[in-house]
Design a protein around this motif. Structure first.
Motif, PDB file in Angstrom:
ATOM      1  N   GLU A  52      32.343  47.054  26.078  1.00 29.23           N
ATOM      2  CA  GLU A  52      32.451  46.106  24.967  1.00 29.23           C
ATOM      3  C   GLU A  52      33.517  46.524  23.959  1.00 29.23           C
ATOM      4  OE1 GLU A  52      28.417  45.857  23.517  1.00 29.23           O
ATOM      5  OE2 GLU A  52      28.060  44.007  24.644  1.00 29.23           O
ATOM      6  N   MET A  53      33.585  47.810  23.637  1.00 28.08           N
ATOM      7  CA  MET A  53      34.548  48.240  22.610  1.00 28.08           C
ATOM      8  C   MET A  53      35.981  48.364  23.137  1.00 28.08           C
ATOM      9  SD  MET A  53      35.274  51.847  21.802  1.00 28.08           S
ATOM     10  CE  MET A  53      35.915  52.954  22.965  1.00 28.08           C
ATOM     11  N   SER A  54      36.156  48.330  24.460  1.00 33.46           N
ATOM     12  CA  SER A  54      37.502  48.446  25.016  1.00 33.46           C
ATOM     13  C   SER A  54      38.137  47.092  25.313  1.00 33.46           C
ATOM     14  CB  SER A  54      37.467  49.284  26.297  1.00 33.46           C
ATOM     15  OG  SER A  54      36.737  48.619  27.312  1.00 33.46           O
ATOM     16  N   LYS A  55      37.558  46.013  24.828  1.00 31.97           N
ATOM     17  CA  LYS A  55      38.134  44.682  25.054  1.00 31.97           C
ATOM     18  C   LYS A  55      39.551  44.635  24.490  1.00 31.97           C
ATOM     19  CE  LYS A  55      37.416  39.822  24.735  1.00 31.97           C
ATOM     20  NZ  LYS A  55      36.661  38.710  24.269  1.00 31.97           N
ATOM     21  N   GLU A  56      40.460  44.080  25.292  1.00 34.81           N
ATOM     22  CA  GLU A  56      41.891  43.966  24.988  1.00 34.81           C
ATOM     23  C   GLU A  56      42.594  45.325  24.925  1.00 34.81           C
ATOM     24  OE1 GLU A  56      43.512  41.168  25.190  1.00 34.81           O
ATOM     25  OE2 GLU A  56      41.664  40.021  25.416  1.00 34.81           O
ATOM     26  N   LYS A  57      41.980  46.357  25.465  1.00 37.58           N
ATOM     27  CA  LYS A  57      42.596  47.677  25.563  1.00 37.58           C
ATOM     28  C   LYS A  57      42.766  48.030  27.040  1.00 37.58           C
ATOM     29  CE  LYS A  57      40.699  49.253  21.229  1.00 37.58           C
ATOM     30  NZ  LYS A  57      39.715  50.082  20.568  1.00 37.58           N
ATOM     31  N   THR A  58      43.649  48.979  27.313  1.00 36.49           N
ATOM     32  CA  THR A  58      43.902  49.410  28.683  1.00 36.49           C
ATOM     33  C   THR A  58      42.873  50.444  29.104  1.00 36.49           C
ATOM     34  OG1 THR A  58      46.263  49.013  28.385  1.00 36.49           O
ATOM     35  CG2 THR A  58      45.622  50.417  30.225  1.00 36.49           C
ATOM     36  N   ILE A  59      42.278  50.205  30.276  1.00 36.14           N
ATOM     37  CA  ILE A  59      41.317  51.157  30.831  1.00 36.14           C
ATOM     38  C   ILE A  59      41.656  51.409  32.299  1.00 36.14           C
ATOM     39  CG2 ILE A  59      39.433  50.640  29.250  1.00 36.14           C
ATOM     40  CD1 ILE A  59      38.172  48.867  31.293  1.00 36.14           C
ATOM     41  N   LEU A  60      41.189  52.541  32.796  1.00 34.18           N
ATOM     42  CA  LEU A  60      41.366  52.929  34.190  1.00 34.18           C
ATOM     43  C   LEU A  60      39.990  52.986  34.842  1.00 34.18           C
ATOM     44  CD1 LEU A  60      43.152  54.048  36.524  1.00 34.18           C
ATOM     45  CD2 LEU A  60      42.690  56.311  35.594  1.00 34.18           C
ATOM     46  N   ILE A  61      39.866  52.314  35.978  1.00 35.12           N
ATOM     47  CA  ILE A  61      38.612  52.269  36.721  1.00 35.12           C
ATOM     48  C   ILE A  61      38.756  53.130  37.974  1.00 35.12           C
ATOM     49  CG2 ILE A  61      37.068  50.768  38.054  1.00 35.12           C
ATOM     50  CD1 ILE A  61      36.993  50.251  35.072  1.00 35.12           C
ATOM     51  N   ASP A  62      37.818  54.023  38.183  1.00 36.85           N
ATOM     52  CA  ASP A  62      37.671  54.737  39.450  1.00 36.85           C
ATOM     53  C   ASP A  62      36.374  54.232  40.061  1.00 36.85           C
ATOM     54  OD1 ASP A  62      39.889  56.567  39.415  1.00 36.85           O
ATOM     55  OD2 ASP A  62      38.834  57.655  37.838  1.00 36.85           O
ATOM     56  N   GLY A  63      36.445  53.798  41.304  1.00 33.02           N
ATOM     57  CA  GLY A  63      35.233  53.274  41.906  1.00 33.02           C
ATOM     58  C   GLY A  63      35.345  53.123  43.396  1.00 33.02           C
ATOM     59  N   GLU A  64      34.457  52.284  43.929  1.00 29.59           N
ATOM     60  CA  GLU A  64      34.455  52.012  45.354  1.00 29.59           C
ATOM     61  C   GLU A  64      34.580  50.513  45.584  1.00 29.59           C
ATOM     62  OE1 GLU A  64      30.823  53.755  46.696  1.00 29.59           O
ATOM     63  OE2 GLU A  64      29.584  52.231  45.773  1.00 29.59           O
ATOM     64  N   PHE A  65      35.027  50.151  46.770  1.00 29.43           N
ATOM     65  CA  PHE A  65      35.384  48.788  47.102  1.00 29.43           C
ATOM     66  C   PHE A  65      34.655  48.402  48.384  1.00 29.43           C
ATOM     67  CE2 PHE A  65      38.419  45.889  49.250  1.00 29.43           C
ATOM     68  CZ  PHE A  65      38.598  44.961  48.260  1.00 29.43           C
ATOM     69  N   TYR A  66      33.961  47.266  48.356  1.00 33.21           N
ATOM     70  CA  TYR A  66      33.289  46.832  49.580  1.00 33.21           C
ATOM     71  C   TYR A  66      33.157  45.316  49.623  1.00 33.21           C
ATOM     72  CZ  TYR A  66      29.254  47.242  46.433  1.00 33.21           C
ATOM     73  OH  TYR A  66      28.405  47.164  45.371  1.00 33.21           O
ATOM     74  N   GLU A  67      32.928  44.820  50.839  1.00 31.91           N
ATOM     75  CA  GLU A  67      32.810  43.396  51.072  1.00 31.91           C
ATOM     76  C   GLU A  67      31.394  42.920  50.753  1.00 31.91           C
ATOM     77  OE1 GLU A  67      33.714  40.237  54.672  1.00 31.91           O
ATOM     78  OE2 GLU A  67      33.380  42.326  55.150  1.00 31.91           O
ATOM     79  N   THR A  68      31.306  41.728  50.166  1.00 31.81           N
ATOM     80  CA  THR A  68      30.011  41.100  49.915  1.00 31.81           C
ATOM     81  C   THR A  68      30.065  39.695  50.501  1.00 31.81           C
ATOM     82  OG1 THR A  68      30.736  40.305  47.757  1.00 31.81           O
ATOM     83  CG2 THR A  68      29.547  42.383  47.806  1.00 31.81           C
ATOM     84  N   SER A  69      29.274  39.432  51.502  1.00 27.45           N
ATOM     85  CA  SER A  69      29.216  38.120  52.134  1.00 27.45           C
ATOM     86  C   SER A  69      27.790  37.587  52.020  1.00 27.45           C
ATOM     87  CB  SER A  69      29.615  38.217  53.605  1.00 27.45           C
ATOM     88  OG  SER A  69      30.936  38.666  53.712  1.00 27.45           O
ATOM     89  N   TYR A  70      27.689  36.309  51.716  1.00 23.41           N
ATOM     90  CA  TYR A  70      26.378  35.698  51.561  1.00 23.41           C
ATOM     91  C   TYR A  70      26.485  34.193  51.814  1.00 23.41           C
ATOM     92  CZ  TYR A  70      28.254  34.468  46.968  1.00 23.41           C
ATOM     93  OH  TYR A  70      29.044  33.985  45.959  1.00 23.41           O
ATOM     94  N   LYS A  71      25.345  33.552  51.982  1.00 23.74           N
ATOM     95  CA  LYS A  71      25.315  32.098  52.156  1.00 23.74           C
ATOM     96  C   LYS A  71      24.934  31.439  50.834  1.00 23.74           C
ATOM     97  CE  LYS A  71      24.507  31.426  57.013  1.00 23.74           C
ATOM     98  NZ  LYS A  71      23.740  30.692  58.013  1.00 23.74           N
TER      99      LYS A  71
END
Length: 91
Positions: A52-71
């Motif tokens: 919330e406090m970083s809105k309109e500021k530059t941030i760096l995200i470290d995370g994981e990436f995966y597919e989400t499929s659903y109906k």
């Protein structure tokens, strides 16, 4: 197997929030003046104040990436992707 993603951008604000997840948008402006946006998901509610406090500021995200499929309600397959933020760094 390594599943790691880093994305740096300007926090454009929270798009969805409940008691378990926070979704927010990051916008990255490249050298070619094309904006790249990513919808980031965070399952750690302790990071809510930082997001919330970083809105309109530059941030760096470290995370994981995966597919989400659903109906959906009409029985159509929706293919999407999730970037799960494990670490958020304010720049």
């Amino acid at each position: 197997m390594i599943n790691k993603i880093q994305f740096e951008g300007i926090n454009k604000g929270i798009t969805y929030r409940n008691d378990k997840i926070i979704k927010f948008k990051l916008e990255n402006i490249g050298n070619s003046k094309k904006n790249k946006t990513a919808l980031i998901t965070c399952f750690d509610m302790n990071k809510l104040d930082l997001i919330e406090m970083s809105k309109e500021k530059t941030i760096l995200i470290d995370g994981e990436f995966y597919e989400t499929s659903y109906k959906d309600k009409n029985d159509n397959w929706i293919n999407g992707y999730c970037i799960n933020a494990k670490n958020i760094t304010l720049k």
